[in-house]
Design an enzyme around this catalytic site. Structure first.
Site, PDB file in Angstrom:
ATOM      1  CE1 TYR A   1      -3.632  -6.334  13.267  1.00  0.00           C
ATOM      2  CE2 TYR A   1      -1.913  -5.558  14.731  1.00  0.00           C
ATOM      3  CZ  TYR A   1      -2.370  -5.799  13.461  1.00  0.00           C
ATOM      4  OH  TYR A   1      -1.577  -5.519  12.383  1.00  0.00           O
TER       5      TYR A   1
ATOM      6  CB  ALA B   1      15.037  -4.447  -5.630  1.00  0.00           C
TER       7      ALA B   1
ATOM      8  CG  HIS C   1     -33.711   7.064  19.655  1.00  0.00           C
ATOM      9  ND1 HIS C   1     -33.031   6.406  20.658  1.00  0.00           N
ATOM     10  CD2 HIS C   1     -35.001   6.659  19.723  1.00  0.00           C
ATOM     11  CE1 HIS C   1     -33.889   5.635  21.317  1.00  0.00           C
ATOM     12  NE2 HIS C   1     -35.086   5.773  20.765  1.00  0.00           N
TER      13      HIS C   1
ATOM     14  CB  CYS D   1      -6.554  -4.991   5.938  1.00  0.00           C
ATOM     15  SG  CYS D   1      -4.960  -4.233   6.236  1.00  0.00           S
TER      16      CYS D   1
ATOM     17  CD  GLU E   1     -29.726   6.943  20.892  1.00  0.00           C
ATOM     18  OE1 GLU E   1     -30.245   8.056  21.141  1.00  0.00           O
ATOM     19  OE2 GLU E   1     -30.378   5.943  20.555  1.00  0.00           O
TER      20      GLU E   1
ATOM     21  CB  CYS F   1      -3.093  -4.202   3.411  1.00  0.00           C
ATOM     22  SG  CYS F   1      -4.789  -3.640   3.652  1.00  0.00           S
TER      23      CYS F   1
ATOM     24  CD  GLU G   1      -7.863  -8.404  13.695  1.00  0.00           C
ATOM     25  OE1 GLU G   1      -8.256  -7.221  13.602  1.00  0.00           O
ATOM     26  OE2 GLU G   1      -6.930  -8.864  13.011  1.00  0.00           O
TER      27      GLU G   1
ATOM     28  CB  SER H   1      -0.926  -0.011   1.218  1.00  0.00           C
ATOM     29  OG  SER H   1      -1.789  -1.124   1.177  1.00  0.00           O
TER      30      SER H   1
ATOM     31  CE  LYS I   1      -7.949  -7.706   9.901  1.00  0.00           C
ATOM     32  NZ  LYS I   1      -7.098  -6.718  10.617  1.00  0.00           N
TER      33      LYS I   1
END
Length: 453
Positions: free
Chosen positions: A178, A116, A437, A48, A442, A43, A182, A15, A51
């Site tokens: 994490y 490279a 609501h 990401c 809220e 990712c 997950e 990315s 997952k």
């Protein structure tokens, strides 16, 4: 003036690397990118994106159960097919790989397939060819790391777990970050008997303590078997699976073990040591605010630099880097404060700003507003899942310095709240905001009573 083949040569088409390449090319710079594995980096391919797709799949388990209270009858027990999920994911990733390739081509960036190696301050070697560049950007990201213990070679890492040949009905995750949390939720939701093993007293170190404890309790209610303050002593192959012996003496028999024990910079073989490029004590590349290493023509961004290991951070760094080196004016330093993040465990975590513990260390006095409630959805579903929402306020300025949530779509909710926290809005600003609501969100604008100081 020295003449180079390119103005910028990027090592790594993840990315950050792709964003830097495209943005630099848009300024008129001559840019090439070398990638030896897959376009889009971690990712898109093993992070990401897959997952989140697997997390969506795992949530259907709860949705089927919850639907009964709303009048739905499912004639037969829903059946999950691992191969369908896995193979559909593969096709989606191929589609995204193609998009990244077209983005580079459309920007006029030369894509070179190969690993490279930096051979001097202004040259790389790819597939036996020497290529020169005024600036070289290292954007190779991280790679899974597995600790050594007896039988550690029998584990799979977070790159491999998406493409298992068959679904593990008995699944064990080693780790407390994490990624570990997950995947424990994902495989539990897909129907595996799931265990999570962590050497510490509680997972998600660095997150707000109340969030960590709440998440522990909710995951346990959903059936994840949590084992804290223990580790894996050894793994051995047995008939029908893997026998895992823990340091506390317990033995578990499972079908697969995921070692989600962290990622390290993927710098091996790049040749940076020979140039004297300085590394930090954790093995990451040391860079200044211009993303320059100790060799000024060698730049770096993303996970290899030791900052927050988040795709949006790498994208922001890429934009700043290009402004510094190819723009018309010098940008202010990139602000790493108040970067929101999410953990896609079940239920989700969303967080931005300071934890309660961090705020207490930084400010003389704080106020904490916390609400733990059963969402409206579950008044009919019959589920005992609860939601946590929390605001941390600096007492002197009334500024909201932290916002945290554990519950359905926490990441979606916190993305909006992150704007308010970054804008330095006060608790009074939250209080005069009229809520939507009925929503769970809220609660962030209706909490009035101080939970603790």
């Amino acid at each position: 003036m020295a003449s180079y083949d390119y103005d910028l040569f990027v090592i790594g088409a993840g990315s950050g690397g792709v964003r830097a390449a495209r943005t630099a090319a848009a300024t008129g710079a001559r840019v090439a990118v070398a990638e030896d594995r897959y376009l889009g980096g971690t990712c898109v391919n093993v992070g990401c994106v897959p997952k989140k797709l697997y997390s969506y799949a795992a949530h259907f388990h709860d949705a089927f159960e919850d639907s009964r209270g709303f009048g739905w009858t499912i004639p037969a027990s829903p059946q999950f097919d691992w191969a369908t999920l896995r193979d559909n994911k593969i096709e989606e990733i191929k589609r995204l790989n193609g998009i990244y390739g077209r983005l580079l081509d459309g920007a006029g960036v030369k894509l070179i397939n190969g690993r490279a190696k930096v051979v001097d301050a202004n040259a790389v070697e790819v597939n036996g060819e020497r290529i020169t560049a005024e600036k070289i950007l290292v954007a190779v990201g991280g790679w899974p790391w597995t600790p050594e213990f007896e039988g550690s070679e029998l584990t799979v890492n977070s790159n491999q777990v998406f493409d298992l040949d068959s679904f593990p009905r008995r699944f064990l995750v080693l780790g407390g970050g994490y990624i570990a949390v997950e995947f424990a939720s994902i495989f539990n939701g897909l129907g595996a008997d799931t265990h999570l093993i962590y050497r510490g007293e509680l997972f998600l170190r660095g997150f707000d303590q109340e969030v960590r404890e709440f998440t522990r309790d909710e995951m346990a209610k959903k059936g994840v078997n949590l084992h804290f303050e223990t580790n894996i002593e050894r793994i051995r192959q047995v008939e029908g699976g893997l026998e895992v012996t823990l340091t506390n003496g317990d033995r578990l028999e499972v079908d697969a073990v995921l070692a989600a024990t962290g990622r390290r910079p993927h710098l091996e073989g790049l040749g940076l040591e020979a140039l004297g490029v300085q590394l930090d004590t954790d093995g990451t590349l040391k860079v200044n605010e211009r993303f320059e290493s100790s060799v000024p023509s060698i730049l770096a961004l993303g996970d290899v630099t030791g900052g927050p290991e988040l795709t949006p951070v790498a994208l922001a760094e890429a934009m700043h880097l290009v402004q510094h080196h190819f723009g018309n004016k010098t940008p202010p330093p990139l602000d790493y404060e108040n970067i929101a993040t999410a953990v896609f465990c079940h239920p989700n975590i969303g967080t931005v700003g300071l934890s309660e513990e961090e705020a207490r260390a930084r400010f003389d006095a704080i106020r904490v507003y916390s609400a733990d409630f059963r969402p409206m959805k579950h008044t009919l579903s019959g589920s005992d899942e609860r939601c946590l929402m929390k605001l941390v306020v600096d007492d002197a300025s009334d500024r909201v310095v932290g916002a945290h949530m554990v519950g359905d779509e926490a990441g979606e909710t916190i993305q909006g709240i992150a704007i308010a926290v970054r804008a330095r809005l006060t608790k009074a600003d939250f209080d005069v905001t009229v809520g939507i609501h009925p929503t769970a969100a809220e609660e962030f604008v209706t909490m009035r009573s101080v939970t603790r100081r």
